[in-house]
Design a protein around this motif. Structure first.
Motif, PDB file in Angstrom:
ATOM      1  N   LEU A 169      -0.050   4.486   6.867  1.00 45.36           N
ATOM      2  CA  LEU A 169       0.457   3.228   6.309  1.00 45.36           C
ATOM      3  C   LEU A 169       1.861   2.937   6.818  1.00 45.36           C
ATOM      4  N   PHE A 170       2.670   3.978   6.942  1.00 44.07           N
ATOM      5  CA  PHE A 170       4.011   3.808   7.511  1.00 44.07           C
ATOM      6  C   PHE A 170       3.915   3.338   8.964  1.00 44.07           C
ATOM      7  N   ARG A 171       2.967   3.912   9.710  1.00 39.39           N
ATOM      8  CA  ARG A 171       2.804   3.509  11.111  1.00 39.39           C
ATOM      9  C   ARG A 171       2.406   2.050  11.217  1.00 39.39           C
ATOM     10  N   MET A 172       1.464   1.620  10.391  1.00 32.51           N
ATOM     11  CA  MET A 172       1.016   0.231  10.446  1.00 32.51           C
ATOM     12  C   MET A 172       2.119  -0.728   9.995  1.00 32.51           C
ATOM     13  N   PRO A 225      -8.160   5.550   0.134  1.00 32.90           N
ATOM     14  CA  PRO A 225      -7.135   5.810  -0.883  1.00 32.90           C
ATOM     15  C   PRO A 225      -6.860   7.301  -0.992  1.00 32.90           C
ATOM     16  N   LYS A 226      -5.650   7.640  -1.310  1.00 40.06           N
ATOM     17  CA  LYS A 226      -5.239   9.046  -1.320  1.00 40.06           C
ATOM     18  C   LYS A 226      -6.073   9.876  -2.292  1.00 40.06           C
ATOM     19  N   GLU A 227      -6.351   9.319  -3.469  1.00 44.46           N
ATOM     20  CA  GLU A 227      -7.103  10.087  -4.454  1.00 44.46           C
ATOM     21  C   GLU A 227      -8.542  10.298  -4.026  1.00 44.46           C
ATOM     22  N   LYS A 267       0.824  -1.208   0.000  1.00 46.45           N
ATOM     23  CA  LYS A 267       0.000   0.000   0.000  1.00 46.45           C
ATOM     24  C   LYS A 267       0.860   1.262   0.000  1.00 46.45           C
ATOM     25  N   ILE A 268       2.015   1.196   0.683  1.00 44.06           N
ATOM     26  CA  ILE A 268       2.927   2.344   0.702  1.00 44.06           C
ATOM     27  C   ILE A 268       3.481   2.606  -0.687  1.00 44.06           C
TER      28      ILE A 268
END
Length: 272
Positions: A43-46, A260-262, A34-35
């Motif tokens: 996502l970085f934290r997970m 999602p970012k978008e 996902k990253i």
């Protein structure tokens, strides 16, 4: 005869630790994937949480399976610290996503002024993050002191303070989730977004489940803080600490729970 820290602190099962390390591996790969798609802080934290848990469970399995490793004080401390600090990332990830959802709702107030004021205070993300650092630091210090001197009251006191503060912050995060559930299910007409996606549509209830799992973990930790043998008894520790954590992580793989970012901009500025 050398002192085996792993055995002394109730670590008995190689298989259980190995299974959890194996279960976290595909979860870590999922968040790494996902990253690659989109670089989001949550996502970085997970991903970091999963990697920390994989490392901790591998060290735990090796410590139990190899007596020479179990006798290594530094490895034991490192393993305990990894289990302690990892919770920071999981709780903050949950808190930040709940705050993002609340930002999409019209302002809601708690019926009890004191609780309402306290929750408004804890909506300050910087303040909440700083508050989380305190029990993490106390826990690390307590682990080091208690391992060096098992009879030390200082080490025990620091670990107790760490557990209690983490519990308080977990309860506050849970109350914020209740506010979110109320805002989204009693004021649907005031929501600033609409979506038919399962993760978005049922996010508040999923966060409620996650908050309950986190609370189970912390209640057990505080309830057994003065009972080392019970706290480390694997018949209790795995179902009441390890299992709730991994179930929380699994919940985060539900599509669009982490938007999602978008889509985030369309929904209204998710800042995760």
């Amino acid at each position: 005869m050398s002192y085996n820290y792993a055995k002394a602190f109730g670590w008995d099962s190689v298989a259980a630790a190995a299974v959890f390390a194996a279960l976290y591996s595909p979860l870590a790969m999922y968040f790494i994937y996902k990253i690659i798609q989109e670089r989001r802080r949550v996502l970085f934290r997970m991903t970091l949480f999963c990697i920390i848990r994989i490392t901790a469970f591998i060290l735990r399995a090796v410590s139990v399976g190899a007596p020479s490793v179990g006798q290594n004080k530094n490895i034991f401390i490192a393993t305990e610290v990894l289990f302690s600090v990892g919770f920071f990332g999981l709780l903050y990830a949950t808190y930040s996503l709940v705050m993002d959802r609340l930002d999409l709702c019209e302002e809601e107030s708690m019926p009890i002024p004191i609780i309402g004021n306290l929750l408004r205070l804890t909506r300050n993300r910087h303040l909440f993050r700083m508050a989380l650092i305190v029990p993490m630091a106390l826990g690390i210090a307590g682990i080091n002191i208690a391992t060096e001197n098992p009879n030390s009251t200082t080490g025990s006191s620091l670990r107790k303070a760490s557990a209690i503060i983490f519990l308080i912050l977990t309860v506050l995060q849970g109350l914020q989730t209740l506010v979110l559930i109320k805002a989204e299910h009693e004021g649907k007409d005031s929501l600033k977004y609409t979506s038919t996606s399962f993760g978005v549509k049922h996010a508040s209830l999923i966060f409620g489940i996650i908050s309950l799992l986190l609370l189970v973990r912390e209640v057990f930790t505080v309830a057994t803080i003065d009972q080392t043998l019970k706290a480390n008894n694997e018949h209790f520790w795995y179902p009441l600490v390890a299992l709730p954590e991994i179930l929380c992580v699994i919940c985060y793989t539900i599509p669009t729970l982490i938007p999602p970012k978008e889509k985030a901009a369309d929904l209204a500025k998710y800042n995760v």
